[in-house]
Each structure stands twice: as structure tokens, then as C-alpha cells.
Design a protein around this motif. Structure first.
Motif, short mmCIF file in Angstrom:
data_model
loop_
_atom_site.label_atom_id
_atom_site.label_comp_id
_atom_site.label_asym_id
_atom_site.label_seq_id
_atom_site.Cartn_x
_atom_site.Cartn_y
_atom_site.Cartn_z
N GLU A 1 0.47 -1.17 0.20
CA GLU A 1 -0.06 -0.44 0.13
C GLU A 1 0.72 0.88 0.09
O GLU A 1 0.69 2.12 -0.93
CB GLU A 1 -1.31 0.01 1.26
CG GLU A 1 -2.43 -1.17 1.24
CD GLU A 1 -2.84 -1.06 2.45
OE1 GLU A 1 -4.06 -1.87 2.27
OE2 GLU A 1 -2.63 -0.72 3.43
N LYS A 2 2.19 1.71 0.20
CA LYS A 2 2.64 2.28 1.36
C LYS A 2 4.12 3.03 -0.09
O LYS A 2 4.68 3.54 -0.10
CB LYS A 2 3.42 2.29 1.77
CG LYS A 2 2.73 2.81 3.12
CD LYS A 2 3.72 2.83 4.59
CE LYS A 2 2.79 3.37 5.36
NZ LYS A 2 3.24 3.14 7.31
N ALA A 3 4.12 1.48 -0.95
CA ALA A 3 5.20 1.60 -2.48
C ALA A 3 4.45 2.41 -2.88
O ALA A 3 3.47 2.91 -2.88
CB ALA A 3 4.79 -0.47 -2.94
N LYS A 4 5.42 3.01 -3.81
CA LYS A 4 5.30 4.47 -4.73
C LYS A 4 4.57 4.17 -6.56
O LYS A 4 4.32 4.39 -6.22
CB LYS A 4 6.16 4.67 -5.19
CG LYS A 4 6.64 5.84 -3.53
CD LYS A 4 8.28 6.87 -4.07
CE LYS A 4 8.56 7.75 -2.86
NZ LYS A 4 9.48 8.79 -3.27
N SER A 5 5.08 2.64 -6.87
CA SER A 5 4.37 2.24 -7.84
C SER A 5 4.97 0.57 -8.11
O SER A 5 5.69 0.25 -6.89
CB SER A 5 5.40 2.90 -9.34
OG SER A 5 6.65 2.03 -9.27
N ILE A 6 4.57 0.08 -8.85
CA ILE A 6 4.35 -1.44 -8.88
C ILE A 6 6.10 -1.80 -9.65
O ILE A 6 6.52 -2.87 -9.20
CB ILE A 6 3.77 -1.90 -10.53
CG1 ILE A 6 3.65 -3.93 -10.34
CG2 ILE A 6 3.63 -1.07 -11.63
CD1 ILE A 6 2.77 -4.09 -10.64
N ALA A 7 7.29 -0.61 -9.78
CA ALA A 7 8.37 -0.93 -10.16
C ALA A 7 8.86 -1.86 -9.00
O ALA A 7 10.20 -2.34 -9.10
CB ALA A 7 8.63 0.10 -10.55
#
Length: 556
Positions: A524-530
Motif C-alpha cells: 500500500e505504501k509503495a510508490k509504484s509497481i516497479a
């Protein structure tokens, strides 16, 4: 014959609005004169009288939907869902409509609420069930991996097999378990169960996503501790039917702990489980015997408590049954030894000088199993959490065996027996205690062996920042299962995960979350799927692995 034929024009329509499209009246000869002549006929006059009569139109017999009707429909749907969720009988809805009208006389919704058993069942089967299936099918389109759990249950002459799938969807909160099929089968052979599961997976387009099967540890499911892949068991048949050599089999660890406790109890001469069952059967439907036992309770000054039953197939019934028997022991002993012809097994048990001591020791031992099984049976447990529980109980048993541990209560009772000159019996009891621990450990270690392959996932509990060597071993394991993970991308993503873990592990609320919830927080806190693509693949695989079979056991 006229020189030209007349036709029905727009001017005639305005002049004679009575005539509607679809009505046939010839106007070819005189035009308007034909229409006037028709209006003077008895047939036309009769039709006009019928049109203007006070008889109700067909449309008036249909309810025109409005806000109130929508609210009533919503209320009936909610009550139907409530009935199913809390396992209430459809029959209970027969009086609900009347009850709501009387309880809420000022409510327009209550006045129009009319959902008895038949309508409630129709709502559940025709609307709620279909909607649930549609939602599940829609969610399954997005997942990569899932597992299947099943177990049989006899309902009269019918053998019911529910099928539950598990998968990971962080957008929906983490681990998801869904019931996708409930069906009766003609028998419970391995071939029948495997074929049924295969057909269910194919019907739901899950055959390619299916990575693991779980069930209890009976021979029908796995063919014993060695997982005989050439044998006639469900696991072997699934591998063959699906042509999936990398399929993972997960035996139920709660079932292992339950059997471990039974295995240890079986090493002593006193059959405590049988005694508990016999005492329950002796009192539970006999009022005269129960009233007599109450008098003995008053005599020895203890409160009467109803005896509890125990079943070997119910994992959490033995500990409370032993506890209840200890609470009632003085009264039970006085009662049975005063009877002229008590059951021989019960008479022998209460005449044994060490029966109470064995009960107290079993109570101490079972408290360990009971607590850990309760913890293990929680919903959405991960394979890592379950493995830690098994390791923990293994450590406890090892420590108890090395010290031949006995509670202070047991030691006090033994000391009294030695004062009474019963040294031989005390020595035998101490030997039995050691033998009980040894038997439990032997069984537990044997059945923990298949769980060792999941050791490679232990870094995922996020109790501390992950080590790359552990992650790399996990990637190699997944590669053997046909799951491709880009280790270059994953290394950078693990670096970010380490920072997240170092920050969050100081938060007590985060530390108290289940493992799948911790990973959900990270995604949830990650900026993007990368930032998490490879970690997500690992998580979807690992959290699709079922940690126990308790979800199915609750259904059947």
C-alpha cells in the motif's frame, strides 16, 4: 367502381383521433364517409363503452417501483444475508415479517416487509449466491496462484465435500479464502475426490493457477508421511490428472498437533480419553444420576458443573473436558465408589491411587497443545507463522523432556503418595511422564518433516529486516516450481523492503499484525509497481499456500 382509391391521411388522423395505428377500417371508397359509417356500427359503440368503463387496466396490477419498494427489497436482502451468515434456519423467517410489523408499526418498510422462508431461500439462492460467485470469479481473473482445501462430512447418507480456495490480493486486504463449490459425491475414494477437485478447478478456470492442495493427514489425502506419489491418494491423483509435478501438498498442522497429543496420551495405561467419554455418557441424559451427583457435590463442598464430552476428531475438546473433570473429581470419585455396580472401567479408574495425578499431568500437557492449536487455527495464518508455532511447541516439549517437567501440583501429590509408601507407583508415574514426552516428540518430529521445505520462506515474516541470502534461496525454490522472479530487480526491491521493515518494526501495532497484513501495508505504501513487482510475485505464491485445513473443518 370508383376512379381512385382513398387512403388514411394525416388530416383524417387529426379529424378522427379515435382510430389508432393497427386498427383496420377500409377507407378506399368514401374516405371520411367510411370512418363515419364505421362509428355508427354497434361493434364500434361496444368497443367505446368497454374503453370508458371503470374496469381496471392490467398495468394497475403491477407495483411501480419507488424508493420505498427499493428500501423494502434491500431490507429483505439484508435479512436473508443475516440468516445465512449466522446459520439460522429459513423457518425462523416465517414470523419475522409479523414481528417487524409489530415492533416497528411506524415504519413503511416494516409494513411492507414480507420475506418468509420461501422468499428468503429464493433471495439467497437466486441473488446473494450468484452475486458472491460473480465477485469471486471477477477477483480470480487478477490472481496468479491459488490453493485448494477440502474435507468430507457425512450428512445422513450424503457425503458432502466443500471446496475452498486461498489466494493473495493486497488490494482487498491480503489473504482471501473463498468457497467455490459444495457438492455431494457417491463415495470418498481418492480417485473420486481428485476428479471432483479437477473438474471444479477447470470449471472456474483455475487449473493453471493451482499450486497447492491441503487436507488432513489421512492416507486418503496424502498416502502417509512419505507422500507416496505412485499410490492411490488424492495428492498423487491430482498431480497425475493435472500433469503438475511441482504441485505442493500441505498437511494440516492443527491435525498434527491434535494427533500428537493423542499419541502421547496413548502411552500410559490409563485411557483418560475413554474415561472422559464414559463419564459424560453416564450422566448427560440421566436426570436421577445427575441429581444424585449434585448431592455428592454439596457433600464435598464443590459447585456442580455439567460434564463435558470429548471427541477425537475435535481438536479443542480434550483440554476443557479434563479441566472440568478435575473440577468435579472429588464428587465423581465419591459417587462412583459408593455405587453398588458402577461401570468396571470407571470403578477401576477411581480406585487407582494415581488417577488424579495422571489427570493433572495431562491437564498441564494439554494446555500447551490447546493454546497452540487455538493460535494456529486463526483465519488467514501464513505458512511461516504456522511453522513458528510448530517449532515453538517442539522446543517446549524438548525442554520438558530434558527436565522431566511436572507441575508443582503434581509434585505435591506425588510427595504425598511417597509418604503413603507408594514409591513404586510414583516411580512408574515418573517413567510414564518421560515416555509421554518422548512419544509426543517422536510423532511431532516425524510429521514436521514435510514442513521443512517451507523454511525458505521464513524471512517473509518480517520480524526483522530480510537478508538477501535468504531471499535468494527463496527465488531458487520458486524457480524449481516454475515461478520466474527477476533477481536483479528483486535485489533493489528487497533494499526498499529492508528500510520499510527497519522503520515499522519499532511500531507495536505493526508488529502485532499477521504476516500477510504486514506485506499488505508494504504494498500500500509503495510508490509504484516497479518498487515491488518481484516481491509481489513471491508474496502471491507464498500466501496462496494454505497453512491449515481449519477453514474447511469449520464448514463441515
Amino acid at each position: 367502381m370508383p376512379k381512385r382509391k382513398c387512403s388514411f391521411t394525416d388530416e383524417l388522423q387529426r379529424k378522427f383521433p379515435t382510430y389508432r395505428p393497427g386498427t383496420y377500417v377500409s377507407v378506399s371508397n368514401k374516405g371520411a364517409g367510411d370512418l363515419k359509417a364505421h362509428m355508427d356500427t354497434e361493434k364500434h359503440k361496444k368497443a367505446v363503452r368497454g374503453e370508458t368503463s371503470s374496469s381496471a387496466k392490467l398495468t394497475e396490477f403491477f407495483v411501480r417501483p419507488g424508493k420505498t419498494e427499493d428500501d423494502v427489497n434491500a431490507a429483505e436482502g439484508a435479512m436473508a444475508f443475516h440468516t445465512v451468515k449466522h446459520h439460522n434456519s429459513y423457518r425462523s423467517m416465517d414470523c419475522t415479517s409479523t414481528l417487524l410489523k409489530k415492533a416497528f408499526p411506524d415504519s413503511d418498510i416494516a409494513k411492507k416487509f414480507s420475506s418468509a422462508r420461501t422468499k428468503t431461500e429464493a433471495i439467497v439462492n437466486g441473488a446473494i449466491a450468484n452475486h458472491s460467485v460473480e465477485i469471486t470469479h471477477e477477483a480470480l481473473k487478477e490472481i496468479q496462484y491459488c490453493s485448494v482445501s477440502t474435507d468430507g462430512s457425512n450428512h445422513g447418507a450424503v457425503k458432502i465435500f466443500p471446496v475452498i480456495i486461498q489466494y493473495f490480493d493486497w488490494k482487498k486486504g491480503g489473504v482471501q479464502t473463498k468457497l467455490i463449490e459444495v457438492k455431494d459425491t457417491p463415495n470418498e475414494t481418492a480417485e473420486t475426490i481428485a476428479k471432483y477437485l479437477t473438474e471444479t478447478l477447470a470449471k472456474n478456470n483455475l487449473s493453471e493457477k493451482f499450486i497447492a492442495f491441503t487436507g488432513d493427514n489421512c492416507n486418503t489425502n496424502f498416502g502417509g508421511i512419505r507422500r507416496d506419489e505412485a499410490g492411490k491418494n488424492v495428492f498423487a491423483n491430482l498431480k497425475s490428472l493435472l500433469q503438475n509435478k511441482t504441485l505442493i501438498g500441505v498437511g494440516c498442522p492443527a491435525h498434527i498437533l491434535n494427533n500428537c497429543a493423542h499419541h502421547g496420551a496413548g502411552t500410559i495405561e490409563i485411557d483418560i480419553e475413554n474415561i472422559i467419554f464414559k463419564i459424560y455418557q453416564y450422566f448427560h441424559i440421566y436426570t436421577v444420576r445427575t441429581e444424585s451427583l449434585k448431592e455428592y457435590c454439596d457433600f464435598v463442598e464443590i459447585d456442580y458443573r455439567r460434564m463435558l464430552s470429548h471427541s477425537k476428531t475435535r481438536w479443542l475438546s480434550l483440554f476443557p473436558s479434563i479441566e472440568r473433570m478435575l473440577q468435579m473429581f472429588p464428587a465423581l470419585k465419591a459417587y462412583f465408589l459408593s455405587q453398588q455396580k458402577p461401570p468396571i472401567a470407571l470403578k477401576s479408574f477411581f480406585e487407582n491411587d494415581f488417577s488424579e495425578i495422571y489427570l493433572w499431568h495431562m491437564h498441564t500437557l494439554m494446555s500447551v497443545f490447546h493454546t497452540h492449536i487455538q493460535e494456529m487455527e486463526q483465519e488467514n495464518m501464513s505458512i511461516m507463522e504456522v511453522k513458528k508455532i510448530l517449532n515453538n511447541i517442539h522446543t517446549i516439549l524438548l525442554q520438558r523432556k530434558s527436565n522431566n517437567f511436572m507441575s508443582l501440583k503434581v509434585k505435591g501429590l506425588l510427595a504425598q503418595k511417597r509418604k503413603d509408601g507408594l514409591d513404586k507407583g510414583c516411580d512408574q508415574f515418573c517413567a510414564d511422564v518421560h515416555g509421554m514426552y518422548s512419544a509426543c516428540l517422536e510423532y511431532l518430529e516425524k510429521w514436521m518433516t514435510p514442513m521443512e521445505e517451507f523454511s525458505t520462506f521464513m524471512w517473509m515474516d518480517l520480524s526483522e529486516p530480510p537478508n538477501w541470502n535468504d531471499v535468494e534461496a527463496c527465488i531458487n525454490y520458486l524457480g524449481e516450481k516454475g515461478v520466474a522472479v527477476d533477481d536483479v530487480k528483486c535485489f533493489d526491491q528487497v533494499t526498499n523492503l529492508r528500510k520499510f521493515t527497519e522503520t515499522c518494526n519499532h511500531d507495536e501495532e505493526f508488529s502485532g499484525l499477521q504476516v500477510h497484513q504486514k506485506w499488505t501495508k508494504y504494498f500500500e505504501k509503495a510508490k509504484s509497481i516497479a518498487c515491488y513487482s518481484e516481491l509481489l510475485t513471491i508474496a502471491q505464491f507464498v500466501f496462496a499456500l494454505p497453512s491449515h485445513n481449519a477453514n474447511v473443518e469449520r464448514l463441515v
